[in-house]
Design a protein around this motif. Sequence first.
Motif: not given
Length: 273
Positions: A203-208, A256-273
């Motif tokens: 998945a990271p190769y789709l959105s990261g 995961d308490s860091d908001p930026e980490i949460g956002r970057l993990k969401q991108i890495a998992r291609a959750e918005d695609l």
Amino acid sequence: MIRRLPVALAIAALVGADLSSASAQAPFVAPEFYNRTRPDFGQTLPMCVLPDSPTLDLDRRVAEIIAESLLLEPKIVVLDVNMDALDHEGIWPDVLVHLSESCVGMVGTKLIDGYLYPDWLIPTAPYLTAPYVLISNDGYGSLDELPEGAAIGSPIYTQIDGQLLSYIATGAMPGARRLPYDRPELAEQLLEDGAIDAAIIWAPYLSGANAVDGAAYSAIGTVEPLRPGTQSLGIALRSSDQMLRGTFDQVIDVLDSDPEIGRLKQIARAEDL
């Protein structure tokens, strides 16, 4: 000099082209070399990353948080290695030199169950687990929806590739053909050329960072029924850094308490695609 660990490592360089593709075993390294004292890094915590990592932004942020938690200045060191000029020993010698001279850990390291792992490296806990997905231009929701005789692109030298081979061998996909690829750009090209019906891709190769062209596919499905269908990343340390690994693991546990980490993990998992 090699032992089997519950979780073993391969560097996340090219999709599938991890260290297992370069050699069946790691090169011998004298203990006096990998146990030698590192340079004094002062008030900085240098961490190595791979320049072509699809999770580069996340890798950098993980390194920064770990340094800040230790009240040190983060320093990102891009691994200086020609990935196209590796010999049979793979990237191991370069990693060892960097961990001995330039950085404390290698961020963005694949964690692979059952891999034979040299005893001069130890892994941290995973800071990311992201799925493999199925991309196609025909709306396939899973492997089971592919037609008889389908051609499937699969990342070579990965666990998911082995799982696909085993699944095809059961006869569950009549006539299915596996076409291995060693980099995501090739999977993209095979799809565009119509050489394959679908491709399995991390998945990271789709959105990261370094993402493939979204125009190459129109649908994203799952790799069901393959299990576990995921790939995790951690940090590689020298085996002499057992105590440091414990500290790193504690920080990773609360990332995961860091908001930026949460956002970057969401991108890495291609959750918005």
